[in-house]
Motif scaffolding. Structure first.
Motif, PDB file in Angstrom:
ATOM      1  N   VAL A 197      -3.835  -1.720  15.570  1.00 51.09           N
ATOM      2  CA  VAL A 197      -4.115  -3.133  15.285  1.00 51.09           C
ATOM      3  C   VAL A 197      -5.278  -3.251  14.298  1.00 51.09           C
ATOM      4  O   VAL A 197      -5.207  -3.995  13.314  1.00 51.09           O
ATOM      5  N   ALA A 198      -6.340  -2.481  14.564  1.00 49.92           N
ATOM      6  CA  ALA A 198      -7.496  -2.523  13.661  1.00 49.92           C
ATOM      7  C   ALA A 198      -7.092  -2.049  12.262  1.00 49.92           C
ATOM      8  O   ALA A 198      -7.505  -2.631  11.252  1.00 49.92           O
ATOM      9  N   ASP A 199      -6.240  -1.017  12.212  1.00 46.55           N
ATOM     10  CA  ASP A 199      -5.794  -0.484  10.928  1.00 46.55           C
ATOM     11  C   ASP A 199      -5.009  -1.544  10.140  1.00 46.55           C
ATOM     12  O   ASP A 199      -5.283  -1.796   8.964  1.00 46.55           O
ATOM     13  N   PHE A 200      -4.047  -2.199  10.798  1.00 47.25           N
ATOM     14  CA  PHE A 200      -3.247  -3.230  10.110  1.00 47.25           C
ATOM     15  C   PHE A 200      -4.141  -4.387   9.644  1.00 47.25           C
ATOM     16  O   PHE A 200      -4.003  -4.880   8.520  1.00 47.25           O
ATOM     17  N   CYS A 201      -5.047  -4.826  10.529  1.00 45.23           N
ATOM     18  CA  CYS A 201      -5.904  -5.968  10.173  1.00 45.23           C
ATOM     19  C   CYS A 201      -6.824  -5.603   9.001  1.00 45.23           C
ATOM     20  O   CYS A 201      -7.043  -6.408   8.096  1.00 45.23           O
ATOM     21  N   ARG A 202      -7.334  -4.387   9.007  1.00 50.39           N
ATOM     22  CA  ARG A 202      -8.204  -3.977   7.896  1.00 50.39           C
ATOM     23  C   ARG A 202      -7.419  -3.953   6.588  1.00 50.39           C
ATOM     24  O   ARG A 202      -7.887  -4.433   5.560  1.00 50.39           O
ATOM     25  N   GLN A 203      -6.185  -3.415   6.657  1.00 52.63           N
ATOM     26  CA  GLN A 203      -5.377  -3.369   5.426  1.00 52.63           C
ATOM     27  C   GLN A 203      -5.134  -4.777   4.883  1.00 52.63           C
ATOM     28  O   GLN A 203      -5.254  -5.015   3.682  1.00 52.63           O
ATOM     29  N   VAL A 204      -4.789  -5.728   5.781  1.00 47.06           N
ATOM     30  CA  VAL A 204      -4.532  -7.107   5.325  1.00 47.06           C
ATOM     31  C   VAL A 204      -5.800  -7.686   4.705  1.00 47.06           C
ATOM     32  O   VAL A 204      -5.762  -8.298   3.625  1.00 47.06           O
ATOM     33  N   ALA A 205      -6.945  -7.485   5.386  1.00 50.04           N
ATOM     34  CA  ALA A 205      -8.216  -8.040   4.869  1.00 50.04           C
ATOM     35  C   ALA A 205      -8.518  -7.460   3.487  1.00 50.04           C
ATOM     36  O   ALA A 205      -8.967  -8.182   2.588  1.00 50.04           O
ATOM     37  N   GLU A 206      -8.253  -6.165   3.288  1.00 48.86           N
ATOM     38  CA  GLU A 206      -8.548  -5.539   1.986  1.00 48.86           C
ATOM     39  C   GLU A 206      -7.574  -6.013   0.914  1.00 48.86           C
ATOM     40  O   GLU A 206      -7.936  -6.166  -0.249  1.00 48.86           O
ATOM     41  N   ILE A 207      -6.322  -6.246   1.308  1.00 47.29           N
ATOM     42  CA  ILE A 207      -5.344  -6.797   0.345  1.00 47.29           C
ATOM     43  C   ILE A 207      -5.797  -8.194  -0.086  1.00 47.29           C
ATOM     44  O   ILE A 207      -5.838  -8.519  -1.265  1.00 47.29           O
ATOM     45  N   ALA A 209      -8.696  -9.380  -0.144  1.00 42.75           N
ATOM     46  CA  ALA A 209      -9.925  -9.314  -0.959  1.00 42.75           C
ATOM     47  C   ALA A 209      -9.662  -8.644  -2.307  1.00 42.75           C
ATOM     48  O   ALA A 209     -10.586  -8.459  -3.099  1.00 42.75           O
ATOM     49  N   GLY A 210      -8.420  -8.259  -2.566  1.00 34.94           N
ATOM     50  CA  GLY A 210      -8.071  -7.625  -3.849  1.00 34.94           C
ATOM     51  C   GLY A 210      -8.546  -6.182  -3.936  1.00 34.94           C
ATOM     52  O   GLY A 210      -8.652  -5.630  -5.034  1.00 34.94           O
ATOM     53  N   LEU A 211      -8.829  -5.566  -2.796  1.00 29.92           N
ATOM     54  CA  LEU A 211      -9.359  -4.194  -2.821  1.00 29.92           C
ATOM     55  C   LEU A 211      -8.270  -3.144  -2.760  1.00 29.92           C
ATOM     56  O   LEU A 211      -8.542  -1.956  -2.902  1.00 29.92           O
ATOM     57  N   ARG A 212      -7.046  -3.550  -2.476  1.00 31.60           N
ATOM     58  CA  ARG A 212      -5.932  -2.599  -2.495  1.00 31.60           C
ATOM     59  C   ARG A 212      -4.656  -3.319  -2.895  1.00 31.60           C
ATOM     60  O   ARG A 212      -4.568  -4.548  -2.798  1.00 31.60           O
ATOM     61  N   GLU A 213      -3.674  -2.541  -3.338  1.00 36.57           N
ATOM     62  CA  GLU A 213      -2.394  -3.145  -3.732  1.00 36.57           C
ATOM     63  C   GLU A 213      -1.762  -3.803  -2.504  1.00 36.57           C
ATOM     64  O   GLU A 213      -2.036  -3.390  -1.369  1.00 36.57           O
ATOM     65  N   PRO A 214      -0.888  -4.815  -2.716  1.00 33.49           N
ATOM     66  CA  PRO A 214      -0.368  -5.573  -1.566  1.00 33.49           C
ATOM     67  C   PRO A 214       0.743  -4.843  -0.805  1.00 33.49           C
ATOM     68  O   PRO A 214       1.851  -5.359  -0.633  1.00 33.49           O
ATOM     69  N   VAL A 215       0.441  -3.628  -0.390  1.00 34.27           N
ATOM     70  CA  VAL A 215       1.432  -2.831   0.341  1.00 34.27           C
ATOM     71  C   VAL A 215       0.791  -2.316   1.629  1.00 34.27           C
ATOM     72  O   VAL A 215      -0.240  -1.634   1.592  1.00 34.27           O
ATOM     73  N   MET A 216       1.396  -2.646   2.763  1.00 32.88           N
ATOM     74  CA  MET A 216       0.896  -2.147   4.054  1.00 32.88           C
ATOM     75  C   MET A 216       1.475  -0.767   4.300  1.00 32.88           C
ATOM     76  O   MET A 216       2.691  -0.579   4.238  1.00 32.88           O
ATOM     77  N   ARG A 217       0.629   0.195   4.589  1.00 39.42           N
ATOM     78  CA  ARG A 217       1.074   1.562   4.918  1.00 39.42           C
ATOM     79  C   ARG A 217       1.203   1.628   6.433  1.00 39.42           C
ATOM     80  O   ARG A 217       0.245   1.379   7.155  1.00 39.42           O
TER      81      ARG A 217
END
Ligand code: A2R
Length: 339
Positions: A197-207, A209-217
């Protein structure tokens, strides 16, 4: 006033447990951390303790003589348990023995006191284990009951199963007041992003914020797991501390499994960003049990516990936590670049 000692309080669960006790029980709280951990908590006394140091554990227990001992300290990473089985066995098994023997020593510490009629020292000890102890749960065993055979599938799980057995042995052999828990996945703000859950939420927050491409791993989306908000979990720990039966083991979970795919969908739907999903082979576990769901009949019958926080609320608060953390880290980085 009752005295509570929380061993291993600087991890994910510790501060939630301290908050719950201070707000709802008014017990005094002493909480331990490792020397290198940075941890403070208003209202609790914080002391350093390495549970591998047998003498230090015994000395603390004899000095504090708490009524309630919550044993949270653990090497709790499954991944690290493969890489460092020695450490995992030491902390999770020997460390638990140091706690249990420390209590026994504090009980026998002063014969003169006993002769003078000082009552024996019999604190209640809550050993926190894990649903990982069940290992491969067969479809016909779902939801999994406490009597189900433990078939641990990794080193961490084996050490927690051993902790559970030792707790029962000490309760039976020495009349110690030990209650054991098998905790199912707990989630909420401030959890390390090695958990889903923390991993998914962090990925969404970074997407966002424009810090990563809009792809969830993501890893295995079909697995179904039983998630409970960490605040509901600590409420169950305190109720079991007060009302659990000596020598017994209790599942602590919501009693309802959801698939990782559902979890992902709920988290992604909380964002306005256009997000794609990509399976990352590195996140696929070699052995995955299709469904792990807790049977919580025993917990409910013991103390009437029910979850109070729905999964959507937990996910929203966890996502907001990661949004704030990501923004704060961004501000910090910009600040350090300016200086
Ligand atoms: O490994 P660190 O540096 O994060 O410290 C962990 C600490 N710990 C120890 N404390 C005393 N003596 C040791 N030798 C020792 N080794 C590790 O125990 C950490 O601060 C704490 C455990 O916190 P977490 O790993 O965050 O676990 P969480 O999620 O709070 O779960 C509490 C319990 C654990 O026994 C889990 O295995 C179980 O619930 O599911």
């Amino acid at each position: 006033m009752k005295k509570a000692l929380i061993i291993g309080a600087a991890g994910f669960v510790g501060s939630y447990l301290i908050d719950h006790i201070l707000e709802n029980r008014g017990w005094s709280v002493t909480a331990t951390k490792m020397e290198q951990e940075r941890f403070r908590h208003d209202g609790a006394e914080i002391v350093d303790l390495d549970i591998l140091d047998r003498e230090a554990v015994a000395e603390l227990l004899d000095r504090q003589r708490p009524d309630y001992i919550f044993h949270l300290a653990a090497q709790s990473s499954v991944a690290l348990s493969w890489k460092n089985p020695d450490l995992t066995v030491d902390v999770n098994i020997k460390g638990t023995i140091h706690v249990l023997d420390g209590v026994r020593r504090a009980d026998c510490m002063d014969i003169r006191e006993k002769e003078a009629g000082v009552p024996p020292y019999k604190p209640r000890i809550l050993l926190v284990g894990s649903c990982e102890e069940y290992g491969y749960v067969r479809p016909e065993e779902v939801p999994v009951r406490e009597e189900t055979a433990a078939r641990p599938g990794n080193v961490y799980a084996a050490t927690k199963a051993c902790q559970n057995m030792i707790g029962k042995i000490y309760a039976d052999a020495y009349g110690m007041d030990v209650v054991s828990i098998r905790s199912f996945p707990h989630v909420g703000p401030n959890q390390l992003p090695v958990f889903v859950v923390a991993d998914f939420c962090r990925q969404v927050a970074e997407i966002e914020a424009g810090l990563r491409e809009p792809v969830m791993r993501v890893g295995n989306l079909s697995a179904r797991r039983d998630f409970t908000d960490v605040r509901d979990v600590v409420r169950a720990y305190v109720l079991l501390m007060e009302q659990g039966q000596t020598g017994e083991t209790y599942n602590v979970g919501s009693g309802e499994a959801v698939s990782i795919a559902e979890l992902l969908e709920k988290i992604v739907s909380m964002s306005c960003a256009q997000i794609q999903v990509a399976v990352d082979p590195a996140r696929l576990r070699p052995v995955d049990v299709p469904v792990i769901e807790a049977d919580i009949t025993k917990l409910r019958a013991c103390c009437g516990w029910r979850k109070e926080i729905c999964l959507e609320t937990t996910l929203k608060e966890t996502l907001d936590y990661w949004r704030e953390k990501t923004a704060a880290e961004g501000r910090e980085e910009r600040g350090s670049r300016k200086n």
